[in-house]
Scaffold this motif. Structure first.
Motif, PDB file in Angstrom:
ATOM      1  N   TYR A  36      32.169  45.742  35.335  1.00  0.00           N
ATOM      2  CA  TYR A  36      31.657  46.154  36.639  1.00  0.00           C
ATOM      3  C   TYR A  36      32.627  45.779  37.760  1.00  0.00           C
ATOM      4  CZ  TYR A  36      27.071  47.519  34.772  1.00  0.00           C
ATOM      5  OH  TYR A  36      26.046  48.147  34.103  1.00  0.00           O
ATOM      6  N   GLU A  37      33.324  44.662  37.599  1.00  0.00           N
ATOM      7  CA  GLU A  37      34.362  44.300  38.561  1.00  0.00           C
ATOM      8  C   GLU A  37      35.527  45.295  38.463  1.00  0.00           C
ATOM      9  OE1 GLU A  37      37.353  40.603  39.725  1.00  0.00           O
ATOM     10  OE2 GLU A  37      35.992  40.371  38.012  1.00  0.00           O
ATOM     11  N   GLU A  38      35.916  45.621  37.241  1.00  0.00           N
ATOM     12  CA  GLU A  38      37.041  46.543  37.010  1.00  0.00           C
ATOM     13  C   GLU A  38      36.794  47.925  37.623  1.00  0.00           C
ATOM     14  OE1 GLU A  38      38.712  48.815  33.112  1.00  0.00           O
ATOM     15  OE2 GLU A  38      38.404  46.647  32.896  1.00  0.00           O
ATOM     16  N   VAL A  39      35.552  48.415  37.513  1.00  0.00           N
ATOM     17  CA  VAL A  39      35.250  49.756  38.033  1.00  0.00           C
ATOM     18  C   VAL A  39      34.784  49.735  39.488  1.00  0.00           C
ATOM     19  CG1 VAL A  39      34.776  50.708  35.746  1.00  0.00           C
ATOM     20  CG2 VAL A  39      32.868  49.814  37.132  1.00  0.00           C
ATOM     21  N   GLY A  40      34.781  48.557  40.097  1.00  0.00           N
ATOM     22  CA  GLY A  40      34.474  48.464  41.515  1.00  0.00           C
ATOM     23  C   GLY A  40      33.018  48.321  41.882  1.00  0.00           C
ATOM     24  N   LEU A  41      32.157  48.057  40.909  1.00  0.00           N
ATOM     25  CA  LEU A  41      30.747  47.837  41.241  1.00  0.00           C
ATOM     26  C   LEU A  41      30.521  46.441  41.804  1.00  0.00           C
ATOM     27  CD1 LEU A  41      28.938  49.515  38.219  1.00  0.00           C
ATOM     28  CD2 LEU A  41      28.955  50.295  40.589  1.00  0.00           C
ATOM     29  N   LEU A  42      31.269  45.485  41.330  1.00  0.00           N
ATOM     30  CA  LEU A  42      31.202  44.108  41.817  1.00  0.00           C
ATOM     31  C   LEU A  42      32.569  43.720  42.373  1.00  0.00           C
ATOM     32  CD1 LEU A  42      29.334  42.210  38.945  1.00  0.00           C
ATOM     33  CD2 LEU A  42      28.470  42.701  41.229  1.00  0.00           C
ATOM     34  N   GLY A  43      32.513  42.936  43.431  1.00  0.00           N
ATOM     35  CA  GLY A  43      33.763  42.351  43.874  1.00  0.00           C
ATOM     36  C   GLY A  43      34.277  42.914  45.174  1.00  0.00           C
ATOM     37  N   PRO A  44      35.460  42.455  45.524  1.00  0.00           N
ATOM     38  CA  PRO A  44      36.341  41.623  44.712  1.00  0.00           C
ATOM     39  C   PRO A  44      35.741  40.227  44.510  1.00  0.00           C
ATOM     40  CG  PRO A  44      37.242  41.883  46.914  1.00  0.00           C
ATOM     41  CD  PRO A  44      36.016  42.743  46.852  1.00  0.00           C
TER      42      PRO A  44
ATOM     43  N   SER B 123      42.814  26.683  41.266  1.00  0.00           N
ATOM     44  CA  SER B 123      43.530  25.908  40.248  1.00  0.00           C
ATOM     45  C   SER B 123      43.464  26.538  38.863  1.00  0.00           C
ATOM     46  CB  SER B 123      43.000  24.472  40.198  1.00  0.00           C
ATOM     47  OG  SER B 123      41.636  24.481  39.834  1.00  0.00           O
ATOM     48  N   SER B 124      42.318  27.116  38.502  1.00  0.00           N
ATOM     49  CA  SER B 124      42.156  27.637  37.137  1.00  0.00           C
ATOM     50  C   SER B 124      42.277  29.160  37.047  1.00  0.00           C
ATOM     51  CB  SER B 124      40.790  27.223  36.580  1.00  0.00           C
ATOM     52  OG  SER B 124      39.752  27.884  37.289  1.00  0.00           O
ATOM     53  N   GLY B 125      42.041  29.847  38.163  1.00  0.00           N
ATOM     54  CA  GLY B 125      42.038  31.305  38.145  1.00  0.00           C
ATOM     55  C   GLY B 125      40.742  31.910  37.643  1.00  0.00           C
ATOM     56  N   HIS B 126      39.759  31.068  37.306  1.00  0.00           N
ATOM     57  CA  HIS B 126      38.467  31.562  36.822  1.00  0.00           C
ATOM     58  C   HIS B 126      37.689  32.229  37.949  1.00  0.00           C
ATOM     59  CE1 HIS B 126      38.685  28.277  33.517  1.00  0.00           C
ATOM     60  NE2 HIS B 126      39.254  29.398  33.112  1.00  0.00           N
ATOM     61  N   ARG B 127      36.906  33.217  37.583  1.00  0.00           N
ATOM     62  CA  ARG B 127      36.067  33.914  38.552  1.00  0.00           C
ATOM     63  C   ARG B 127      35.043  32.935  39.125  1.00  0.00           C
ATOM     64  NH1 ARG B 127      37.371  37.479  34.623  1.00  0.00           N
ATOM     65  NH2 ARG B 127      37.854  39.614  35.261  1.00  0.00           N
ATOM     66  N   ARG B 128      34.778  33.089  40.423  1.00  0.00           N
ATOM     67  CA  ARG B 128      33.745  32.319  41.100  1.00  0.00           C
ATOM     68  C   ARG B 128      32.918  33.298  41.924  1.00  0.00           C
ATOM     69  NH1 ARG B 128      33.832  29.088  37.624  1.00  0.00           N
ATOM     70  NH2 ARG B 128      35.251  27.329  37.604  1.00  0.00           N
ATOM     71  N   TYR B 129      31.685  33.512  41.471  1.00  0.00           N
ATOM     72  CA  TYR B 129      30.797  34.496  42.084  1.00  0.00           C
ATOM     73  C   TYR B 129      29.985  33.856  43.203  1.00  0.00           C
ATOM     74  CZ  TYR B 129      31.817  37.300  37.930  1.00  0.00           C
ATOM     75  OH  TYR B 129      32.448  38.017  36.941  1.00  0.00           O
ATOM     76  N   SER B 130      29.741  34.626  44.243  1.00  0.00           N
ATOM     77  CA  SER B 130      28.952  34.162  45.382  1.00  0.00           C
ATOM     78  C   SER B 130      27.482  34.547  45.211  1.00  0.00           C
ATOM     79  CB  SER B 130      29.498  34.794  46.667  1.00  0.00           C
ATOM     80  OG  SER B 130      29.226  36.191  46.661  1.00  0.00           O
ATOM     81  N   ASP B 131      26.668  34.085  46.136  1.00  0.00           N
ATOM     82  CA  ASP B 131      25.250  34.485  46.158  1.00  0.00           C
ATOM     83  C   ASP B 131      25.121  35.998  46.320  1.00  0.00           C
ATOM     84  OD1 ASP B 131      24.192  31.868  45.906  1.00  0.00           O
ATOM     85  OD2 ASP B 131      24.398  31.532  48.069  1.00  0.00           O
ATOM     86  N   ASP B 132      25.976  36.602  47.153  1.00  0.00           N
ATOM     87  CA  ASP B 132      25.951  38.058  47.336  1.00  0.00           C
ATOM     88  C   ASP B 132      26.331  38.781  46.049  1.00  0.00           C
ATOM     89  OD1 ASP B 132      25.164  37.814  49.976  1.00  0.00           O
ATOM     90  OD2 ASP B 132      27.195  38.067  50.784  1.00  0.00           O
ATOM     91  N   ASP B 133      27.311  38.219  45.318  1.00  0.00           N
ATOM     92  CA  ASP B 133      27.687  38.802  44.028  1.00  0.00           C
ATOM     93  C   ASP B 133      26.518  38.735  43.053  1.00  0.00           C
ATOM     94  OD1 ASP B 133      30.360  39.237  44.878  1.00  0.00           O
ATOM     95  OD2 ASP B 133      30.945  37.207  44.241  1.00  0.00           O
ATOM     96  N   LEU B 134      25.806  37.601  43.064  1.00  0.00           N
ATOM     97  CA  LEU B 134      24.645  37.452  42.185  1.00  0.00           C
ATOM     98  C   LEU B 134      23.569  38.475  42.544  1.00  0.00           C
ATOM     99  CD1 LEU B 134      23.010  36.073  39.966  1.00  0.00           C
ATOM    100  CD2 LEU B 134      22.314  34.358  41.671  1.00  0.00           C
TER     101      LEU B 134
END
Length: 146
Positions: free
Chosen positions: A23-31, A37-48
């Motif tokens: 969903y991030e890749e196709v533009g439904l979620l994100g950016p 430091s790790s590069g891991h995704r960190r989702y916000s309340d709006d993303d949730l």
């Protein structure tokens, strides 16, 4: 702003981790923000919130294009209310058609089971009644199978 890991998002939204990435890749979620430091995704309340909406739409069989439109319309507010309604009603019509199809399948299965039950009990009257039920269902079954 709360930051969720992809595992947290998956648990809370009901969407799998690969689906969230897609969903991030196709533009439904994100950016989607990344941990510096790790590069891991960190989702916000709006993303949730968006992921939970997408999870509901996905469960209803709404396609990617309509999901994209629905999310964009949510951001635009009241001026897009008619389009939101139309998207939902179009999918409601499709679900209604599926219900008719499933009801027909259910009626056929029950009639067929009644026929075999009557045969198992050697009950000629019940078998004849099951045949009548089956004959009534067959035209509807043929129609939904087309």
């Amino acid at each position: 702003m709360t930051r969720f890991s992809i595992q947290d998002m998956s648990r809370q939204s009901g969407l799998s981790e690969p689906t969230l990435r897609y969903y991030e890749e196709v533009g439904l979620l994100g950016p989607i923000a990344r941990d510096e430091s790790s590069g891991h995704r960190r989702y916000s309340d709006d993303d949730l919130d968006a992921a939970q909406v997408l999870s509901c739409l996905r469960a209803m069989g709404v396609g990617i294009d309509d999901m994209r439109t629905y999310l964009a319309n949510r951001r635009d507010g009241h001026e897009k209310a008619a389009e939101q309604r139309d998207i939902l009603l179009r999918h409601a019509d499709r679900v209604e058609e599926q219900i008719v199809t499933l009801r027909t399948h259910l009626d056929y299965l029950r009639a067929k089971a009644a026929l075999w039950d009557a045969r198992d009990r050697a009950d000629a009257a019940a078998e004849a009644e099951a045949h009548v039920e089956l004959e009534a269902v067959l035209p509807r079954l043929e129609a939904v199978l087309r």
